[in-house]
Motif scaffolding. Structure first.
Motif, PDB file in Angstrom:
ATOM      1  N   ALA A  21       0.808  -1.211   0.000  1.00  0.00           N
ATOM      2  CA  ALA A  21       0.000   0.000   0.000  1.00  0.00           C
ATOM      3  C   ALA A  21       0.848   1.271   0.000  1.00  0.00           C
ATOM      4  O   ALA A  21       0.448   2.285  -0.579  1.00  0.00           O
ATOM      5  CB  ALA A  21      -0.949   0.001   1.201  1.00  0.00           C
ATOM      6  N   ARG A  25      -0.500   2.731  -3.122  1.00  0.00           N
ATOM      7  CA  ARG A  25      -1.614   3.629  -2.815  1.00  0.00           C
ATOM      8  C   ARG A  25      -1.149   5.017  -2.399  1.00  0.00           C
ATOM      9  O   ARG A  25      -1.763   6.023  -2.779  1.00  0.00           O
ATOM     10  CB  ARG A  25      -2.496   3.011  -1.731  1.00  0.00           C
ATOM     11  CG  ARG A  25      -3.367   1.883  -2.301  1.00  0.00           C
ATOM     12  CD  ARG A  25      -3.747   0.844  -1.273  1.00  0.00           C
ATOM     13  NE  ARG A  25      -4.539   1.358  -0.180  1.00  0.00           N
ATOM     14  CZ  ARG A  25      -4.875   0.613   0.896  1.00  0.00           C
ATOM     15  NH1 ARG A  25      -4.449  -0.639   0.985  1.00  0.00           N
ATOM     16  NH2 ARG A  25      -5.602   1.119   1.852  1.00  0.00           N
ATOM     17  N   ASP A  91       1.783  -0.036   6.852  1.00  0.00           N
ATOM     18  CA  ASP A  91       0.794  -0.788   6.083  1.00  0.00           C
ATOM     19  C   ASP A  91       0.438  -2.050   6.850  1.00  0.00           C
ATOM     20  O   ASP A  91       1.193  -3.024   6.856  1.00  0.00           O
ATOM     21  CB  ASP A  91       1.363  -1.131   4.709  1.00  0.00           C
ATOM     22  CG  ASP A  91       0.409  -1.994   3.880  1.00  0.00           C
ATOM     23  OD1 ASP A  91      -0.755  -2.164   4.286  1.00  0.00           O
ATOM     24  OD2 ASP A  91       0.854  -2.510   2.822  1.00  0.00           O
TER      25      ASP A  91
END
Length: 356
Positions: A21, A25, A91
């Motif tokens: 992530a 992200r 994460d």
């Protein structure tokens, strides 16, 4: 010395609970392949201390600067044996261990370390229905907690709290806690890596602990456990804001405060931030320009700058979505601006500790 924003080397932890992530992200570049559980944005932890990566101070350790220039780096009157703030992106792709951190007294008396670890989690992303553990249910005593930990029956004794992006949990030292799965967090805390956890496996690689080590961990955890700690998530409180910028105080206590500021494309001017203690500036959004004195730095996605106290002032040019961690004077930096914004004392006290 002409001070400037410091880019630090970033220890990366590839523990088994991590995923992708942070690069995928958040957009952080330069990370290794495989799971990335934590990036330690600012760290003076023994064995994982940062070095300066830019400018005339490149190659010096954060510890060296803290000891040699405490007032210019950390702030007037703040003489420290190590830099006092540790910040991370974490994460929790898989659940973290159920664990706690000692308080200052336990750290000194049991571990020979100068301080324990109070921390706070600011939730950057989590799907609907996500929960975290924080503190024990009312009525749980030491004997009941020990048996539940031995049974690995955490649901029987730990408080389940709903997790929502944008909320923050201030976690006093001694609080049993856990978050994950699929939870992306920005964490600010005291500089320490001390912890006791209740799992039958190692956090780093998932390998099994032998029975004696596991039971010893549980007894150490029970010794450092704080039974009355039952923190709750908080949405933060709106701060007085200049035109085009919106800010929220996310949490505050004697060890740190954390704010989040957003500046839209329509802002007529940059966010101007004066400060007199070290400021940790982490980027939760698109790249921004950070202007100081006669210079400027570009701060990329999910990157961090450490701003020495001697800088005194920076401008952040939007659009921006940034996190600001600092060492607060609770009256001047927290109570006064929040009271001026119309918040009542009880709401302010709920942000952390020491605000009653």
């Amino acid at each position: 010395m002409d001070w400037y924003p410091l880019r630090l080397t970033t220890p990366v932890k590839q523990h088994v609970f991590g995923g992708r992530a942070i690069p995928d992200r958040l957009g952080r570049g330069g990370l290794p392949e495989g799971p990335v559980a934590e990036t330690w944005e600012v760290s003076d932890v023994d064995g994982d201390g940062a070095r300066i990566g830019n400018g005339p101070l490149a190659g010096r350790t954060l510890r060296q600067l803290t000891l040699a220039h405490p007032e210019e780096l950390v702030g007037r009157g703040r003489h420290c044996t190590r830099f006092p703030l540790l910040t991370k992106f974490i994460d929790g792709h898989r659940p973290l261990p159920v664990h706690l951190h000692p308080d200052d007294t336990a750290a000194r008396e049991r571990e020979g370390e100068p301080n324990g670890k109070t921390e706070a989690w600011h939730i950057l992303d989590a799907p609907p229905g996500t929960v975290a553990y924080a503190g024990v249910l009312p009525g749980v005593d030491r004997a009941r907690l020990r048996q539940a930990l031995l049974d690995q029956d955490f649901e029987a004794v730990l408080r389940r709290l709903p997790v929502r992006p944008g909320d923050t949990l201030y976690v006093p030292a001694g609080t049993l806690h856990r978050f994950g799965p699929d939870t992306l967090v920005y964490e600010i805390e005291q500089t320490s890596d001390l912890q006791q956890h209740a799992m039958r496996h190692r956090m780093e690689d998932g390998s099994a602990l032998d029975e004696a080590e596991w039971r010893a961990n549980i007894e150490a955890l029970l010794t450092e456990w704080r039974p009355d700690a039952r923190p709750d998530f908080h949405p933060g409180l709106r701060l007085p804001s200049p035109d085009g910028a919106t800010g929220r105080m996310l949490c505050a206590g004697p060890y740190f405060a954390l704010e989040r500021w957003r500046v839209g494309t329509e802002a007529p001017a940059p966010l101007v931030r004066p400060f007199d203690t070290a400021l940790v500036l982490s980027n939760a959004g698109p790249a921004v320009t950070v202007a100081y004195g006669t210079g400027s730095e570009t701060l990329g996605r999910a990157e961090t700058l450490l701003l020495p106290a001697a800088l005194g002032r920076v401008e952040i040019h939007g659009p921006a979505d940034v996190l600001l961690g600092h060492l607060p004077d609770l009256d001047r930096d927290v109570r006064a601006p929040l009271l001026a914004a119309g918040h009542d004392p009880a709401a302010i006290a709920a942000l952390g500790e020491g605000l009653d």
